[in-house]
Design a protein around this motif. Structure first.
Motif, PDB file in Angstrom:
ATOM      1  N   PHE A 245       0.847  -1.204   0.000  1.00  0.00           N
ATOM      2  CA  PHE A 245       0.000   0.000   0.000  1.00  0.00           C
ATOM      3  C   PHE A 245       0.878   1.249   0.000  1.00  0.00           C
ATOM      4  N   GLN A 246       0.582   2.156  -0.909  1.00  0.00           N
ATOM      5  CA  GLN A 246       1.407   3.345  -1.119  1.00  0.00           C
ATOM      6  C   GLN A 246       0.565   4.608  -0.909  1.00  0.00           C
ATOM      7  N   PRO A 247       1.220   5.723  -0.522  1.00  0.00           N
ATOM      8  CA  PRO A 247       0.435   6.951  -0.311  1.00  0.00           C
ATOM      9  C   PRO A 247      -0.334   7.384  -1.566  1.00  0.00           C
ATOM     10  N   GLN A 248       0.232   7.111  -2.755  1.00  0.00           N
ATOM     11  CA  GLN A 248      -0.485   7.531  -3.978  1.00  0.00           C
ATOM     12  C   GLN A 248      -1.812   6.801  -4.170  1.00  0.00           C
ATOM     13  N   HIS A 249      -1.965   5.639  -3.511  1.00  0.00           N
ATOM     14  CA  HIS A 249      -3.257   4.945  -3.592  1.00  0.00           C
ATOM     15  C   HIS A 249      -4.335   5.766  -2.877  1.00  0.00           C
ATOM     16  N   ALA A 250      -3.957   6.369  -1.766  1.00  0.00           N
ATOM     17  CA  ALA A 250      -4.924   7.211  -1.036  1.00  0.00           C
ATOM     18  C   ALA A 250      -5.282   8.428  -1.896  1.00  0.00           C
ATOM     19  N   VAL A 251      -4.273   8.993  -2.561  1.00  0.00           N
ATOM     20  CA  VAL A 251      -4.511  10.163  -3.417  1.00  0.00           C
ATOM     21  C   VAL A 251      -5.502   9.778  -4.525  1.00  0.00           C
ATOM     22  N   TYR A 252      -5.280   8.605  -5.118  1.00  0.00           N
ATOM     23  CA  TYR A 252      -6.154   8.124  -6.199  1.00  0.00           C
ATOM     24  C   TYR A 252      -7.611   8.052  -5.727  1.00  0.00           C
ATOM     25  N   VAL A 264      -6.947   1.780   7.255  1.00  0.00           N
ATOM     26  CA  VAL A 264      -5.780   0.918   7.007  1.00  0.00           C
ATOM     27  C   VAL A 264      -5.317   0.218   8.288  1.00  0.00           C
ATOM     28  N   HIS A 265      -4.539  -0.824   8.069  1.00  0.00           N
ATOM     29  CA  HIS A 265      -3.898  -1.538   9.174  1.00  0.00           C
ATOM     30  C   HIS A 265      -2.588  -0.808   9.514  1.00  0.00           C
ATOM     31  N   PRO A 266      -2.223  -0.727  10.800  1.00  0.00           N
ATOM     32  CA  PRO A 266      -0.992   0.012  11.160  1.00  0.00           C
ATOM     33  C   PRO A 266       0.307  -0.682  10.759  1.00  0.00           C
ATOM     34  N   GLU A 267       0.232  -1.840  10.094  1.00  0.00           N
ATOM     35  CA  GLU A 267       1.445  -2.412   9.489  1.00  0.00           C
ATOM     36  C   GLU A 267       1.773  -1.700   8.180  1.00  0.00           C
ATOM     37  N   CYS A 268       0.872  -0.823   7.728  1.00  0.00           N
ATOM     38  CA  CYS A 268       1.176  -0.033   6.519  1.00  0.00           C
ATOM     39  C   CYS A 268       2.235   1.000   6.882  1.00  0.00           C
ATOM     40  N   MET A 269       2.975   1.457   5.854  1.00  0.00           N
ATOM     41  CA  MET A 269       4.054   2.419   6.125  1.00  0.00           C
ATOM     42  C   MET A 269       3.488   3.747   6.648  1.00  0.00           C
ATOM     43  N   PHE A 270       4.354   4.479   7.353  1.00  0.00           N
ATOM     44  CA  PHE A 270       4.002   5.748   7.994  1.00  0.00           C
ATOM     45  C   PHE A 270       3.250   6.698   7.033  1.00  0.00           C
ATOM     46  N   GLU A 271       3.772   6.842   5.820  1.00  0.00           N
ATOM     47  CA  GLU A 271       3.190   7.794   4.864  1.00  0.00           C
ATOM     48  C   GLU A 271       1.757   7.405   4.500  1.00  0.00           C
ATOM     49  N   VAL A 272       1.462   6.118   4.505  1.00  0.00           N
ATOM     50  CA  VAL A 272       0.107   5.656   4.191  1.00  0.00           C
ATOM     51  C   VAL A 272      -0.811   5.911   5.396  1.00  0.00           C
ATOM     52  N   VAL A 273      -0.321   5.587   6.574  1.00  0.00           N
ATOM     53  CA  VAL A 273      -1.143   5.793   7.784  1.00  0.00           C
ATOM     54  C   VAL A 273      -1.444   7.291   7.957  1.00  0.00           C
ATOM     55  N   GLN A 274      -0.473   8.125   7.623  1.00  0.00           N
ATOM     56  CA  GLN A 274      -0.699   9.570   7.730  1.00  0.00           C
ATOM     57  C   GLN A 274      -1.794  10.045   6.774  1.00  0.00           C
ATOM     58  N   GLN A 275      -1.932   9.381   5.643  1.00  0.00           N
ATOM     59  CA  GLN A 275      -2.966   9.754   4.656  1.00  0.00           C
ATOM     60  C   GLN A 275      -4.340   9.199   5.020  1.00  0.00           C
ATOM     61  N   ALA A 276      -4.362   8.219   5.921  1.00  0.00           N
ATOM     62  CA  ALA A 276      -5.626   7.522   6.203  1.00  0.00           C
ATOM     63  C   ALA A 276      -6.509   8.309   7.170  1.00  0.00           C
ATOM     64  N   ASP A 277      -7.820   8.035   7.107  1.00  0.00           N
ATOM     65  CA  ASP A 277      -8.734   8.622   8.096  1.00  0.00           C
ATOM     66  C   ASP A 277      -8.718   7.803   9.381  1.00  0.00           C
ATOM     67  N   TYR A 278      -8.545   6.503   9.224  1.00  0.00           N
ATOM     68  CA  TYR A 278      -8.573   5.600  10.389  1.00  0.00           C
ATOM     69  C   TYR A 278      -7.521   4.516  10.209  1.00  0.00           C
ATOM     70  N   ALA A 279      -6.941   4.072  11.342  1.00  0.00           N
ATOM     71  CA  ALA A 279      -6.006   2.946  11.284  1.00  0.00           C
ATOM     72  C   ALA A 279      -6.222   2.080  12.515  1.00  0.00           C
TER      73      ALA A 279
END
Ligand code: 13P
Ligand code: SF4
Length: 382
Positions: A245-252, A264-279
């Motif tokens: 899972f990549q931050p650009q997926h959230a952008v998409y 997202v699950h918190p095993e995702c990288m920091f940049e993805v968790v930062q883009q998420a509404d919930y983890a």
């Protein structure tokens, strides 16, 4: 990031007529095979308990008595009474943990011993103890609390138990890391750098106070000064599934639907968790979707089998569930538990054999249990 764990869910009803089998698999498996499992399950009776992790394929997990995240399943294993056998639908470290928490005379079997966890394999105990030794040449290790994610071998759990540390799951990481940071100046977090980083950051630790420990390099690739200054030391491990899972997926998704919820699950990288509404943990993800408003849309960053099952389950309520990545992120080791393997485990039990019994060495179990009990003391057994 939430620390809520999903409540246990009892799914399998031995009285349920065989024609109510809900999931046929994708591609569909032979109906006769599922009917055979249903029949064997009935014959095994209530003395056999089947515990299942949420990432198992639908056609297998529909036979579980209890479905949950790692925390809920270990809490359930610890509370089991009047049970003769446990079949664990999940991966090796989960079955090991269940074996340590169930009474001594209750065997735990894993239908396929090749069902491991690639993340747990990234922290072999020899490398962990060597890292601890190297650390002790720079600082006094009594100022460090070792914390291992439950996704680790029993040997690593024993290592943290021996050294005053404990264990966390993705559902209780906030409480455990907070405890560790209050207990000592530093924590050493194994093996998932992402869960360690996401949790510590959420608790207010700046990224600059965290260092990565690469087990292939002397002092993890750090200078003595970096080690002295760090508050959080993160083992260089990751989950090969959540890494996709990549931050650009959230952008998409945000471009596609302005009202999308990103979960997202918190095993995702920091940049993805930062883009998420919930983890949160798999239990948290399941709970969030159960509570989702009809008409709401969700892009979910976790394992494929769980996401596709949630999409099927919530579609009738008008809740749209998509995978955050444009392709399926499958945990290939969880996938090794096939309907055939479950059938064979049940058949063996009914013939008085324990096929693929999981057993933890007594000494390892002793120290791992110290760490597990500490976890329950911090976060509760219920
Ligand atoms: P949970 O603790 O959220 O169930 O996660 C376990 C796991 O292996 C996630 O990859
Ligand atoms: Fe291990 Fe990742 Fe599979 Fe979870 S999803 S069991 S962390 S490999």
């Amino acid at each position: 990031m939430s620390s809520d764990s999903e409540r246990l869910e009892i799914r399998w009803n031995p009285e349920q007529p065989i024609n109510e089998i809900k999931y046929m698999g994708d591609p569909p498996v032979e109906r006769a095979l599922l009917e055979e499992i249903a029949d064997l399950r009935k014959q095994a009776g209530p003395e056999t308990i089947i515990l299942g992790h949420a990432y198992q394929r639908a056609e297998v997990i529909q036979f579980a008595d209890v479905i949950g995240d790692s925390l809920a399943l270990s809490q359930h294993a610890a509370a089991l009474e009047q049970v003769k056998n446990v079949i664990f639908l999940g991966v090796h470290f989960m079955a090991e943990t269940a074996d340590m928490l169930t009474p001594r005379d209750v065997p735990v079997v894993l239908p396929d011993l090749r069902a491991g966890c690639t993340m747990a394999d990234m922290a072999p105990v020899e490398e962990v103890t060597e890292a601890w030794r190297q650390l002790s040449t720079v600082i006094d290790v009594s100022t460090v609390t070792p914390i291992t994610y439950i996704n680790s071998t029993a040997d690593v759990k024993a290592h943290v138990g021996k050294n005053g540390g404990t264990i966390c799951t993705s559902a209780n990481a906030d409480k455990v890391v907070k405890w560790g940071l209050e207990r000592t100046e530093k924590i050493f977090f194994f093996p998932d750098q992402h869960l360690g980083r996401n949790t510590s950051y959420k608790l207010g630790i700046p990224l600059d106070d965290m260092i990565l420990w690469d087990p292939d390099q002397y002092l993890g690739g750090n200078t003595e000064e970096q080690i002295r200054n760090a508050k959080v030391i993160l083992w260089r491990g990751w989950c090969s599934v959540h890494q996709h899972f990549q931050p650009q997926h959230a952008v998409y998704w945000r471009k596609r639907f302005a009202d999308i919820n990103i979960l997202v699950h918190p095993e995702c990288m920091f940049e993805v968790v930062q883009q998420a509404d919930y983890a949160g943990s798999t239990g948290y993800i399941t709970k969030m979707l159960k509570q989702a408003e009809p008409g709401s849309k969700w892009a979910v960053g976790t394992e494929h089998n769980l996401v596709s099952r949630l999409a099927i389950d919530h579609k009738p309520r008008g809740v749209e569930v998509y995978s955050l990545a444009p392709y399926a992120c499958l945990c290939s080791t969880m996938f090794r538990i096939t309907p055939e393997a479950l059938r064979d485990s049940l058949k063996a039990l009914l013939n008085g054999r324990l096929q693929h019994k999981i057993e933890v060495d007594d000494d390892v179990k002793h120290y791992s249990l110290i760490a597990l009990e500490k976890m329950f003391e911090i976060t509760g057994k219920e």
